[in-house]
Design an enzyme around this catalytic site. Structure first.
Site, PDB file in Angstrom:
ATOM      1  N   HIS A   1      33.759  42.298  28.923  1.00  0.00           N
ATOM      2  CA  HIS A   1      33.010  43.553  28.859  1.00  0.00           C
ATOM      3  C   HIS A   1      33.792  44.629  28.092  1.00  0.00           C
ATOM      4  CE1 HIS A   1      30.222  42.485  32.480  1.00  0.00           C
ATOM      5  NE2 HIS A   1      29.772  42.014  31.335  1.00  0.00           N
TER       6      HIS A   1
ATOM      7  N   HIS B   1      30.652  37.905  38.304  1.00  0.00           N
ATOM      8  CA  HIS B   1      30.323  39.112  37.530  1.00  0.00           C
ATOM      9  C   HIS B   1      30.016  38.688  36.097  1.00  0.00           C
ATOM     10  CE1 HIS B   1      30.525  43.273  36.224  1.00  0.00           C
ATOM     11  NE2 HIS B   1      31.510  43.012  35.388  1.00  0.00           N
TER      12      HIS B   1
ATOM     13  N   HIS C   1      37.819  49.377  38.821  1.00  0.00           N
ATOM     14  CA  HIS C   1      37.012  50.604  38.788  1.00  0.00           C
ATOM     15  C   HIS C   1      37.193  51.447  40.043  1.00  0.00           C
ATOM     16  CE1 HIS C   1      34.480  49.760  35.229  1.00  0.00           C
ATOM     17  NE2 HIS C   1      34.614  48.490  35.587  1.00  0.00           N
TER      18      HIS C   1
ATOM     19  N   ASP D   1      36.777  43.043  37.881  1.00  0.00           N
ATOM     20  CA  ASP D   1      35.438  43.277  38.421  1.00  0.00           C
ATOM     21  C   ASP D   1      34.925  42.094  39.241  1.00  0.00           C
ATOM     22  OD1 ASP D   1      35.798  45.523  36.937  1.00  0.00           O
ATOM     23  OD2 ASP D   1      34.083  45.224  35.610  1.00  0.00           O
TER      24      ASP D   1
ATOM     25  N   ASP E   1      34.265  47.729  28.369  1.00  0.00           N
ATOM     26  CA  ASP E   1      35.105  48.693  29.084  1.00  0.00           C
ATOM     27  C   ASP E   1      36.393  48.059  29.628  1.00  0.00           C
ATOM     28  OD1 ASP E   1      33.637  47.264  31.017  1.00  0.00           O
ATOM     29  OD2 ASP E   1      33.653  48.935  32.430  1.00  0.00           O
ATOM     30  N   HIS E   2      36.673  46.836  29.221  1.00  0.00           N
ATOM     31  CA  HIS E   2      37.955  46.204  29.549  1.00  0.00           C
ATOM     32  C   HIS E   2      38.732  45.760  28.317  1.00  0.00           C
ATOM     33  CE1 HIS E   2      37.401  45.957  33.990  1.00  0.00           C
ATOM     34  NE2 HIS E   2      36.149  46.171  33.605  1.00  0.00           N
TER      35      HIS E   2
ATOM     36  N   HIS F   1      38.080  39.751  31.389  1.00  0.00           N
ATOM     37  CA  HIS F   1      36.732  39.361  30.981  1.00  0.00           C
ATOM     38  C   HIS F   1      36.310  40.183  29.778  1.00  0.00           C
ATOM     39  CE1 HIS F   1      35.868  42.804  33.574  1.00  0.00           C
ATOM     40  NE2 HIS F   1      34.576  42.778  33.252  1.00  0.00           N
TER      41      HIS F   1
END
Length: 255
Positions: A58, A114, A171, A133, A60-61, A56
């Site tokens: 975001h 999410h 995470h 996530d 932080d990915h 996805h």
């Protein structure tokens, strides 16, 4: 032959995964929170990188993708519905498509909730699902873009997988997830035992990810909204599964 899978901690609490197909030596990475730890892990094993699989959009990915692409010339694969907000994709995929890492075949699943357009990669021959996530260890991702019924539909896809499946999520949130899960099912003996193991692991700074799907089905409240005792625990014995899931998610948001 099964994939060899290495968990790589990134940032403060993210995980990325290095996948190596034993038959061909082909190497893939699932999600790139940052480049440096992944380059170090590849170098330590003398590995090149053939492809990146993105779940996805975001930051932080994905924020290490361009550094890896420029270093290795690897191909980048991600969700077609997310293509407009991902790094440039060499291959855009959607539910029903497959990705191949050497001789290992992964099935693409739409696990929106999410985010809308979040995908997971399920490699049944390796008993592995990379859920990022969506389904998490003792939890699920916060519903930033989707809603409860959408995420509950995504949870069904995990519930339908074999118990032997290992869940590689995004995470290290498991300890706080356990505290919340106990607020829903305080007398779930499997959960009580798991929470104790998690506390012990975190005291030793050990990861609690990946986890087994059998364990998630027995202890994760977000996979248990269809169970009568969970419905009763949240005071909704006659509600639909999706309504109960939504209530559990709302409680977690306010926990």
């Amino acid at each position: 032959m099964a994939l060899d899978i290495q968990t790589v901690p990134c940032l403060s609490d993210n995980y990325a995964y290095i996948l190596r197909d034993a038959a061909t030596g082909t190497v893939a990475i699932v999600d790139v929170p940052e480049a440096a730890p992944l380059i170090a892990a590849l170098d330590a094993r003398g590995l090149d990188l053939d492809m990146i699989l993105l779940t996805h959009h975001h930051d932080d990915h994905i924020q290490g993708v361009e550094e890896l692409r420029s270093k290795y010339g690897c191909k980048v694969i991600g969700g077609k519905a997310d293509a407009h907000r991902l790094p440039t994709l060499d291959q855009a995929v959607e539910e029903g498509d497959t990705v191949t890492v050497g001789e290992s075949e992964g099935h693409v699943l739409d696990v929106s909730g999410h985010t809308v357009g979040h995908i997971a990669f399920h490699f049944p021959d390796s008993d592995a699902v990379f859920s990022a996530d969506s389904l998490m260890a003792l939890g699920c991702g916060r519903l930033f873009e989707g809603d409860g019924p959408m995420m509950w539909a995504s949870m069904q896809k995990f519930l339908n997988m074999p118990d032997s499946t290992i869940v590689y999520s995004g995470h290290e949130y498991t300890q706080s997830n356990a505290k919340f899960a106990l607020s829903i099912e305080a007398d779930n003996h499997d959960l009580i035992a798991r929470a104790a193991r998690i506390d012990e692991a975190r005291q030793r700074n050990m990861p609690t990810v990946p986890s087994s799907l059998a364990e998630e089905k027995a202890t994760n409240p977000f996979l248990r909204a269809h169970i009568a005792s969970v419905k009763s625990a949240v005071g909704m014995p006659d509600a639909t599964d999706a309504e109960v899931f939504t209530e559990v998610r709302n409680r977690k948001d306010n926990f």
